[in-house]
Design an enzyme around this catalytic site. Structure first.
Site, PDB file in Angstrom:
ATOM      1  N   HIS A   1     -15.695   3.783  -5.061  1.00  0.00           N
ATOM      2  CA  HIS A   1     -17.098   3.570  -4.727  1.00  0.00           C
ATOM      3  C   HIS A   1     -17.995   4.388  -5.652  1.00  0.00           C
ATOM      4  O   HIS A   1     -19.220   4.364  -5.503  1.00  0.00           O
ATOM      5  CB  HIS A   1     -17.375   3.999  -3.275  1.00  0.00           C
TER       6      HIS A   1
ATOM      7  N   ASP B   1       0.827  -1.204   0.000  1.00  0.00           N
ATOM      8  CA  ASP B   1       0.000   0.000   0.000  1.00  0.00           C
ATOM      9  C   ASP B   1       0.865   1.260   0.000  1.00  0.00           C
ATOM     10  O   ASP B   1       1.943   1.284   0.616  1.00  0.00           O
ATOM     11  CB  ASP B   1      -0.913   0.019   1.221  1.00  0.00           C
ATOM     12  N   MET B   2       0.349   2.286  -0.672  1.00  0.00           N
ATOM     13  CA  MET B   2       1.016   3.589  -0.643  1.00  0.00           C
ATOM     14  C   MET B   2       0.493   4.419   0.525  1.00  0.00           C
ATOM     15  O   MET B   2      -0.701   4.400   0.831  1.00  0.00           O
ATOM     16  CB  MET B   2       0.773   4.339  -1.947  1.00  0.00           C
TER      17      MET B   2
ATOM     18  N   ARG C   1      -2.991  -1.314  -8.115  1.00  0.00           N
ATOM     19  CA  ARG C   1      -4.264  -0.784  -7.631  1.00  0.00           C
ATOM     20  C   ARG C   1      -4.240   0.732  -7.846  1.00  0.00           C
ATOM     21  O   ARG C   1      -3.290   1.409  -7.434  1.00  0.00           O
ATOM     22  CB  ARG C   1      -4.456  -1.094  -6.147  1.00  0.00           C
TER      23      ARG C   1
END
Length: 327
Positions: free
Chosen positions: A220, A129-130, A177
Site C-alpha cells: 500500500h 500463501d505463506m 507475490r
C-alpha cells in the site's frame, strides 16, 4: 508495542472463536468482502467493473481437525466453481494450515492437489500463501511437489526474512507475490527494522522483475509503488510481467488510479466468518491501517466502534462477560 499487541490478538484462539460469534462488528466489515460466496462474487464483479482483478481468500485459522480441513477444502472448491460459473476475473489464495498442514503433511498435500487440479481445469491460478516461519519449508515442499504436476501454482516471498532473496532465486520460474511479512518473527531469522525490511523488499521486487516469471507487488506504500513505476520504465519491463496488489478495503482511490493508468491491478479479497486473525494481522502490519479502517468506518456514519483497538478490547470484554455468565 502496538504491532506486538495486534499480533498477540491475531494468535488468540479464544478471541478468534468469539469473533465468529459476534460477526463483523469491530470494523472488519470494511476490509472483509462478505461472509458467503454470493457476497464475495458480488464484490468481485464490482471490482472487475473497475478494471481490477481479484485473488480470493476463504478465511480460516487454527485448523487442527480433519473434518474442518475437509470443509475448508470443499468451500474453496465451491469458490472455484463460482468464479468459473460467473466468469469473473479472479483466482485463489489459500493457507496450507487451513487445509490440514498442522494435521498431516500428506493429508494437506492431497487437499491442495484437489484444489489446484480443479483450478487447472478452468485455467485458474492458485497462490499458496505463506504463514509463519515454522511452516515455511513445508509450504515450499508443497509447492515443489505440486509443480511437478501443475503449472498454475505459485507462492509468496516475505521480505522480512534474511534469506528472502535466496528463496526468491529458488522459485524464480514461478509466479510470485512479494510482501513485507505479517507475522511476528525473531531477529535471528528476520529483519526487525522497517527501513531494512523496505530496502530488502525493493531489492526482491527489482530482482524478480528482471529475472523472474511474473511478479505480484503487494504493497500500500505509494513511495514503493512510484519507485517500481520508474524502475520498470527505465528497464523496459512490459506491464504484462507484473501487477500491483492491495488488500480489499484499503486505499481504494489508489487502487482505482493504478488500474486506470493501465497497470495490472489485483485486489486481495478475503471473505468468511473466520476473519479475526486476518484482521488483526492487517492492523499489526502498519499503524496506518488502523487510521484507514477507522476513517472508512466513521465515513459511513456508523457507531459500531470508537476505534479499531477499542473494538478488539470490547470483543475481549464481551467474551469474558459471557464466559462468566455461563459459570
Amino acid at each position: 508495542m502496538l504491532k506486538d499487541f495486534f499480533m498477540d490478538l491475531s494468535q488468540n484462539q479464544f478471541l478468534n472463536t468469539a469473533a465468529k460469534k459476534y460477526g463483523l462488528k469491530m470494523g472488519a466489515q470494511s476490509v472483509v468482502a462478505g461472509t458467503n460466496i454470493p457476497e464475495v462474487i458480488k464484490s468481485i464483479k464490482e471490482l472487475n467493473a473497475q478494471g481490477i482483478s481479484c485473488t480470493v481468500d476463504n478465511l480460516g485459522e487454527f485448523v487442527f481437525k480433519e473434518e474442518e480441513a475437509v470443509a475448508a477444502k470443499e468451500q474453496i472448491l465451491k469458490v472455484i466453481e463460482a468464479i468459473h460459473e460467473n466468469q469473473v476475473d479472479a483466482h485463489i489464495s489459500l493457507k496450507p494450515t487451513q487445509v490440514g498442514l498442522d494435521i498431516d503433511y500428506t493429508f494437506c498435500l492431497m487437499n491442495i492437489r484437489e484444489i489446484v487440479h480443479l483450478a487447472s481445469q478452468y485455467d485458474m491460478f492458485v497462490n499458496i500463501d505463506m504463514e509463519d516461519y515454522k511452516h515455511l519449508e513445508l509450504t515450499f515442499q508443497l509447492l515443489d511437489e505440486l509443480s511437478l504436476e501443475y503449472d498454475n501454482v505459485g507462492t509468496v516471498i516475505q521480505a522480512y526474512f534474511h534469506k528472502a532473496l535466496d528463496y526468491l532465486k529458488r522459485y524464480k520460474n514461478h509466479r510470485i507475490r512479494i510482501v513485507k511479512g505479517a507475522y511476528k518473527e525473531s531477529a535471528d531469522i528476520a529483519f526487525q527494522d522497517k527501513k531494512e525490511i523496505d530496502a530488502n523488499y525493493i531489492q526482491l521486487i527489482e530482482w524478480h522483475l528482471l529475472n523472474g516469471k511474473f511478479t505480484s507487488i503487494a504493497t500500500h506504500d505509494h513511495r514503493i509503488i512510484n519507485h517500481v513505476k520508474k524502475f520498470v520504465k527505465e528497464n523496459h519491463i512490459p506491464n504484462d510481467q507484473f501487477e500491483f496488489q492491495m488488500l480489499y478495503g484499503f486505499r481504494k482511490e489508489l487502487q482505482l488510479s493504478l488500474a486506470n493508468e493501465g497497470y495490472n491491478f489485483c485486489t486481495y479479497v478475503p471473505f468468511g466468518n473466520d476473519w479475526y486473525g486476518y484482521f488483526m494481522r492487517r492492523l499489526a502490519e502498519r499503524p496506518q491501517n488502523i487510521n484507514l479502517v477507522a476513517k472508512q468506518v466513521f465515513n459511513k456514519k456508523t457507531n459500531t466502534i470508537l476505534g479499531v483497538a477499542a473494538g478488539a478490547f470490547i470483543l475481549g470484554r464481551l467474551t469474558k462477560s459471557n464466559h462468566k455468565k455461563k459459570k
